[in-house]
Design an enzyme around this catalytic site. Structure first.
Site, short mmCIF file in Angstrom:
data_model
loop_
_atom_site.label_atom_id
_atom_site.label_comp_id
_atom_site.label_asym_id
_atom_site.label_seq_id
_atom_site.Cartn_x
_atom_site.Cartn_y
_atom_site.Cartn_z
N PHE A 62 0.82 -1.22 0.00
CA PHE A 62 0.00 0.00 0.00
C PHE A 62 0.85 1.28 0.00
O PHE A 62 0.31 2.38 0.06
CB PHE A 62 -1.00 -0.01 1.16
N ASN A 93 8.31 -2.95 2.14
CA ASN A 93 9.18 -2.16 1.26
C ASN A 93 8.59 -0.78 0.98
O ASN A 93 8.42 -0.36 -0.15
CB ASN A 93 9.49 -2.91 -0.05
N HIS A 177 10.06 -13.75 -0.52
CA HIS A 177 10.15 -13.53 -1.96
C HIS A 177 11.31 -14.39 -2.44
O HIS A 177 12.47 -14.04 -2.27
CB HIS A 177 10.40 -12.04 -2.27
N ASP A 289 -0.69 -9.78 -4.17
CA ASP A 289 0.57 -9.05 -4.42
C ASP A 289 0.25 -7.73 -5.10
O ASP A 289 0.92 -7.33 -6.06
CB ASP A 289 1.57 -9.88 -5.24
O1 DOR Z 1 6.71 -6.95 -9.02
C1 DOR Z 1 6.87 -6.72 -7.84
N1 DOR Z 1 6.55 -5.53 -7.31
N2 DOR Z 1 7.40 -7.66 -7.07
C2 DOR Z 1 7.78 -7.42 -5.79
O2 DOR Z 1 8.27 -8.29 -5.15
C3 DOR Z 1 7.61 -6.07 -5.22
C4 DOR Z 1 6.56 -5.34 -5.89
C5 DOR Z 1 6.58 -3.88 -5.58
O3 DOR Z 1 6.69 -3.54 -4.40
O4 DOR Z 1 6.45 -3.08 -6.50
ZN ZN Z 2 4.98 -8.37 -3.20
#
Ligand code: DOR
Ligand code: ZN
Length: 420
Positions: A62, A93, A177, A289
């Protein structure tokens, strides 16, 4: 004195749809049976709608704090509710990353009182930081063995080994991951086929294999893309999470940046095999995801565009459209989108049972709509599922509060952190 609220109609209880009454008091289910005591409010959903447990999405990004041009917790959680999801687990992240007690505490303070659904936070595993202090604050831990959005890569066996003892002692789940960064290539990319060439499936299976010393620990392998990885992860006693996009899109030819995601979309055979494994019940749970980026960011040339696909609002509606058309059974969706993730992360949610949180999503399976980005609520403003058929919820309750009614969002920021 009866419950505060009674929902009467066909509900998914004990593994099947039953005509029943669900009594709710103080946000919890207090009664399930043919006839609840009267006295409180009553919602009769009629004969065409069904009540399912609210979705529990174990994997969203988010972007709050730090990247709120892509999403913020308000828009993300509205998007969740509008897709039938009543609880999300948010990835670490963000900016700054949530990777120690202080940063997790700051993130929690920032989000308090701003979410329309319940949520939990992941804390990231990183080199030379013990996860112990953040353990009481998080719903789970996240380990990035492959590089992607954000800078919290930890692909080092010694660092992983050191963290594992503390993770095990905490009793929390470690979501991984699994892409071994040392096996990823960095050649120039024009489309999803090039992206796939740079991030081969061997990187995924190898990352999982490197976790075999931790057999039997509470490890969840995120966005598994191949049946081979699924089998390996299951043989190690790990739970497995699969996204819809890896089951319905292949790398194709000439696919642009809107389909760029990590791990990458695979070839058609691999994709079909993954979907078959899902149908056979070999997957533990579905995670969206949800990884929004702005349409501008995604319209850069492929090589420099960020990876990630939005999906929190479309995953359950598309799966329910598959139920409507008889492609998959209802049980599979209720298990993998609600019960299994709730069980894996130890939440008092995910099924319609006395004592559980009254998180309910109500659908009319005769009402298929076509997905269009303009009717979605994420800041992403685009969707790879444009034009797909979907059954969106008609009503959604989070702990007994009506957050969506007659298909329209009407919620308040009553969402809470499941860890407190
Ligand atoms: O494609 C992805 N986008 N894979 C990830 O592991 C992180 C995610 C992101 O935070 O944009
Ligand atoms: Zn992810």
């Amino acid at each position: 004195m009866g419950p505060d609220l009674v929902i009467a109609g066909r509900a998914f209880v004990g593994g099947e749809l039953k005509d029943t009454e669900i009594g709710i008091t103080d946000g919890k289910i207090v009664f399930i049976g043919p006839k609840a005591d009267r006295g409180g409010d009553r919602i009769d959903i009629g004969t065409s709608r069904i009540v399912l447990p609210g979705g529990v999405d174990p994997h969203v990004h988010f972007r709050d704090p730090g990247m709120t041009q892509k999403e913020d917790f308000g828009t993300g959680s509205i998007s969740a509710v509008c897709g039938g999801v009543t609880c999300v687990l948010d990835m670490p992240n963000t900016k700054p990353p949530a990777l120690d007690a202080d940063s997790v505490r700051d993130k929690k303070a920032r989000l308090r009182g701003r979410s329309y659904c319940d949520y939990g936070l992941f804390g990231a595993i990183s080199k030379n930081r013990s996860p112990s202090k953040m353990a009481p604050l998080v719903a789970g831990f996240k380990l990035f063995m492959g590089s992607t959005t954000g800078e919290i890569l930890t692909n080092d066996d010694t660092a992983i080994y050191k963290a594992m003892k503390d993770i095990e002692a905490s009793g929390k789940v470690l979501s991984v991951h699994a892409e071994d960064d040392s096996l990823l290539l960095h050649e120039y990319e024009r489309d999803c086929t090039d992206h796939l060439r740079n991030r081969p499936a061997t990187a995924e299976v190898n990352a999982i294999r490197r976790l075999s010393p931790y057999k039997g620990m509470k490890i969840n392998i995120c966005h598994v893309t191949t049946s081979e990885s699924l089998a390996l992860a299951s043989s190690l006693g790990f739970t497995t999470e699969v996204t819809l996009h890896h089951m319905v899109f292949d790398a194709g030819t000439g696919r642009g940046a809107k389909f760029k995601v990590n791990p990458p979309l695979r070839d058609r055979k691999t994709m079909e095999s993954l979907y078959r494994s899902f149908g056979e019940g070999s997957v533990t749970m579905i995670g969206s995801d949800h990884a929004p980026h702005t349409a501008d960011e995604k319209s850069q040339e492929f090589d420099s565009a960020p990876s990630g696909i939005p999906g929190v609002e479309t995953t359950m509606p598309i799966l329910l459209n598959m139920v409507r058309s008889g492609t998959i059974p209802m049980q599979l969706v209720a298990e993998m989108c609600s019960a299994a993730p709730a069980r894996a992360f130890g939440m008092n949610k995910g099924s319609i049972e006395v004592g559980k949180d009254a998180d309910l999503s109500i659908f009319d399976l005769r009402k298929t709509e076509q997905i269009g980005a303009s009717r979605l609520h994420s800041k992403a403003g685009y969707t790879p599922y444009e034009g797909w058929g979907a059954v969106f919820p008609n009503m959604v309750l989070v702990r007994g509060e009506v957050q969506l009614q007659d298909g329209e969002f009407c919620g308040e920021t009553m969402g809470e952190d499941i860890i407190g």
